[in-house]
Design a protein around this motif. Structure first.
Motif, PDB file in Angstrom:
ATOM      1  N   TYR A 133       0.709  -1.301  -0.008  1.00 54.64           N
ATOM      2  CA  TYR A 133       0.122   0.158  -0.043  1.00 54.64           C
ATOM      3  C   TYR A 133       0.840   1.124  -0.013  1.00 54.64           C
ATOM      4  O   TYR A 133       0.637   2.209  -0.652  1.00 54.64           O
ATOM      5  N   GLY A 134       1.723   1.251   0.970  1.00 57.56           N
ATOM      6  CA  GLY A 134       2.749   2.384   0.854  1.00 57.56           C
ATOM      7  C   GLY A 134       3.593   2.767  -0.162  1.00 57.56           C
ATOM      8  O   GLY A 134       3.826   3.719  -0.695  1.00 57.56           O
ATOM      9  N   LEU A 135       3.989   1.500  -0.993  1.00 58.90           N
ATOM     10  CA  LEU A 135       4.777   1.705  -2.028  1.00 58.90           C
ATOM     11  C   LEU A 135       3.994   2.442  -3.159  1.00 58.90           C
ATOM     12  O   LEU A 135       4.730   2.783  -4.272  1.00 58.90           O
ATOM     13  N   MET A 136       2.787   2.507  -3.206  1.00 56.05           N
ATOM     14  CA  MET A 136       2.064   3.002  -4.217  1.00 56.05           C
ATOM     15  C   MET A 136       2.360   4.628  -4.537  1.00 56.05           C
ATOM     16  O   MET A 136       2.367   5.150  -5.265  1.00 56.05           O
ATOM     17  N   GLU A 188       8.934   3.358   3.585  1.00 59.16           N
ATOM     18  CA  GLU A 188       7.607   4.192   3.696  1.00 59.16           C
ATOM     19  C   GLU A 188       8.223   5.458   4.199  1.00 59.16           C
ATOM     20  O   GLU A 188       7.389   6.566   3.488  1.00 59.16           O
ATOM     21  N   ASN A 189       8.733   5.703   5.161  1.00 61.54           N
ATOM     22  CA  ASN A 189       9.050   6.929   5.676  1.00 61.54           C
ATOM     23  C   ASN A 189       9.768   7.970   4.571  1.00 61.54           C
ATOM     24  O   ASN A 189       9.306   9.001   4.480  1.00 61.54           O
ATOM     25  N   GLY A 190      10.605   7.242   3.899  1.00 62.24           N
ATOM     26  CA  GLY A 190      11.319   7.903   2.786  1.00 62.24           C
ATOM     27  C   GLY A 190      10.245   8.348   1.684  1.00 62.24           C
ATOM     28  O   GLY A 190      10.474   9.731   1.180  1.00 62.24           O
ATOM     29  N   THR A 240      14.561   3.022  -6.776  1.00 63.84           N
ATOM     30  CA  THR A 240      15.025   4.111  -7.661  1.00 63.84           C
ATOM     31  C   THR A 240      14.523   5.665  -7.354  1.00 63.84           C
ATOM     32  O   THR A 240      15.365   6.508  -7.292  1.00 63.84           O
ATOM     33  N   VAL A 241      13.359   5.852  -7.017  1.00 61.68           N
ATOM     34  CA  VAL A 241      12.935   7.161  -6.520  1.00 61.68           C
ATOM     35  C   VAL A 241      13.393   7.635  -5.413  1.00 61.68           C
ATOM     36  O   VAL A 241      14.151   8.939  -5.362  1.00 61.68           O
ATOM     37  N   LEU A 242      13.810   6.767  -4.393  1.00 56.87           N
ATOM     38  CA  LEU A 242      14.512   7.161  -2.940  1.00 56.87           C
ATOM     39  C   LEU A 242      15.727   7.616  -3.205  1.00 56.87           C
ATOM     40  O   LEU A 242      16.707   8.351  -2.742  1.00 56.87           O
ATOM     41  N   ASP A 243      16.599   6.659  -4.180  1.00 54.18           N
ATOM     42  CA  ASP A 243      18.043   6.791  -4.544  1.00 54.18           C
ATOM     43  C   ASP A 243      18.526   8.147  -5.444  1.00 54.18           C
ATOM     44  O   ASP A 243      19.161   8.858  -5.237  1.00 54.18           O
ATOM     45  N   GLY A 244      17.300   8.591  -6.133  1.00 54.47           N
ATOM     46  CA  GLY A 244      17.537   9.743  -6.953  1.00 54.47           C
ATOM     47  C   GLY A 244      17.106  11.065  -6.105  1.00 54.47           C
ATOM     48  O   GLY A 244      17.889  11.962  -6.215  1.00 54.47           O
TER      49      GLY A 244
END
Length: 481
Positions: A56-59, A92-94, A470-474
């Motif tokens: 759910y949070g990964l959405m 999820e926090n990120g 990928t989104v968080l690393d960016g």
């Protein structure tokens, strides 16, 4: 292929939720009233959070629209899952931090006020509020979003600079008595007494003072131009032209693609023709900026774009479906330069499209397939005038003409069908996903692979985890830079 029928159903449920979370804003649409979408969205959020809490949070990594992103953040903060995996909680926090940073501040403050009203005061919520507020220009927010900042700061016990705290929490008379060292707050104090001081304030705040001091509109627009954001300049551009300002307030090419397309379709057709060179150059610049490094990388693509009367949208979202179709036309021209566009009405000049006629999708889709593309993207609400004919034609094409799936066909819908909790489908042969912003079109086309039944829940889970990382690393790389 999936190992179990249960996994296949879970995959379909998650894709259905993704489509709704991308497309639905809870507002009125051409075919549905505003009150019809709320219960459907409530059910989907509760269902996915209850049955697939780890996904759910990964959405939040899938470019769901701000309305549903705020709902997901609210659910994660107010209804934490007991015993959740620490690695999942960290991810999820990120994503929460990232999505809050990308949302319009007024929406974030609305979310914070709701959390405060519901007395959601766990450590995770307070940390999210403090982290977001710490990155904000507090003097500006104190002027524009006073109630939201005041509620969030009080709820999460966020320490504020002395002048900001005085502005937020003191009585109106006390706020205006002593001068401030912060320029914005001092301009606000002085603007109560002198009209010339309002030009040091943000547009939305200055407009109230302009009305109070009865400043002529033309003089106000000339004076405030330097204090407006790019989005505000685009909104004021038509107003400025109407008042006879010699130079336009905005550089249209710097506007986001969808916002620019909404501006274009709001103009009279005659004005679009007169300003053709300017508008087409701006649209191309915006499309290239949106495509970024993906420009020219797509295979030959044919677009089927809905400009029927239903693309008028609703009073709340006037012409938005048509603006989305126009934005996709220009974006796909950049992604796949050799592609073609097929408007439902048969119109050939994209700049002058307007909502007209019935929704007859079968013929333009078949015309698009006849051009021999590797990919066909249909942008439409899906409410075809002869749905059985369209559905049967696409099923027959998929089974008899292209059983090897050499042509990828995907339908992107800008609205939600509240009755079935999903965008209105064209045919079982075509995966359908919601669309709210042309910038996310490439990622939606990639996600559509999971709607063809050949990939299952394990593949979708791996895709979501990879997308989130990928989104968080960016984001981390951007912060380090």
């Amino acid at each position: 292929m999936t190992d179990t029928y249960t996994d296949l159903l879970a995959c379909e449920d998650l894709l259905l939720f993704a489509s709704a979370a991308v497309a639905s804003t809870g507002q009125r649409e051409f075919h549905t009233a505003s009150g019809e979408q709320g219960p459907s969205l409530d059910f989907l959020h509760d269902y996915v959070h209850g049955t697939l809490p780890d996904l759910y949070g990964l959405m939040l990594a899938l470019h769901v629209n701000d309305h549903n992103a705020a709902r997901i953040v609210h659910t994660l903060l107010s209804r934490p899952v007991p015993g959740a995996d620490p690695a999942l909680r960290l991810r999820e926090n990120g994503l929460i931090r990232l999505r809050l940073a990308r949302m319009p501040p007024q929406r974030v403050y609305r979310l914070f006020r709701r959390l405060a009203a519901e007395r959601v005061n766990n450590r995770r919520t307070r940390a999210a509020m403090r982290d977001w507020i710490a990155r904000r220009p507090l003097e500006l927010d104190a002027l524009k979003y006073r109630a939201g900042l005041r509620a969030a700061a009080r709820h999460a016990r966020v320490p504020l600079p002395g002048e900001v705290a005085r502005f937020l929490f003191s009585r109106p008379a006390d706020r205006r008595r002593a001068p401030y060292t912060a320029p914005l707050l001092e301009s606000h104090r002085r603007a109560h007494y002198a009209a010339r001081e309002l030009y040091g304030l943000p547009l939305t705040v200055a407009e109230g003072f302009a009305a109070h001091h009865r400043v002529p509109r033309r003089a106000f627009l000339e004076g405030i131009a330097g204090r407006t954001t790019a989005a505000e300049r685009l909104r004021l551009d038509r107003n400025a032209r109407r008042h006879g300002l010699e130079a336009p307030l905005s550089d249209l090419g710097t506007a986001p693609l969808l916002r620019l397309c909404a501006y274009v379709v709001g103009l009279a057709v005659s004005e679009r023709r007169e300003r053709r060179a300017e508008l087409e150059a701006a649209l191309e610049r915006a499309a290239r900026r949106t495509a970024g490094p993906l420009a020219g990388t797509w295979p030959r693509t044919a677009a089927v774009l809905d400009d029927s009367y239903s693309s008028t949208g609703s009073r709340e979202r006037r012409n938005r479906p048509l603006a989305l179709a126009l934005a996709c036309h220009h974006l796909l021209r950049v992604l796949a330069p050799g592609g073609t566009s097929h408007w439902v009405s048969g119109h050939r000049d994209a700049l002058t499209v307007r909502p007209q006629g019935p929704t007859r999708l079968a013929e333009p889709i078949l015309d698009a397939l006849d051009t021999g593309p590797a990919r066909v993207v249909v942008v439409s609400d899906g409410y075809d005038d002869t749905p059985p004919l369209l559905s049967d034609a696409l099923l027959l094409w998929r089974r008899r003409v292209d059983p090897e799936r050499s042509v990828a066909l995907v339908h992107l819908a800008p609205v939600l069908d509240a009755g079935v909790l999903a965008p209105h489908r064209l045919s079982p042969a075509v995966p359908t996903l919601g669309l709210h912003d042309p910038a996310v079109l490439p990622s939606l086309v990639e996600l559509a692979r999971f709607g063809e039944g050949r990939l299952g829940l394990a593949d979708l889970r791996a895709h979501l985890l990879a997308t989130a990382d990928t989104v968080l690393d960016g984001e981390r790389a951007g912060e380090a830079a």
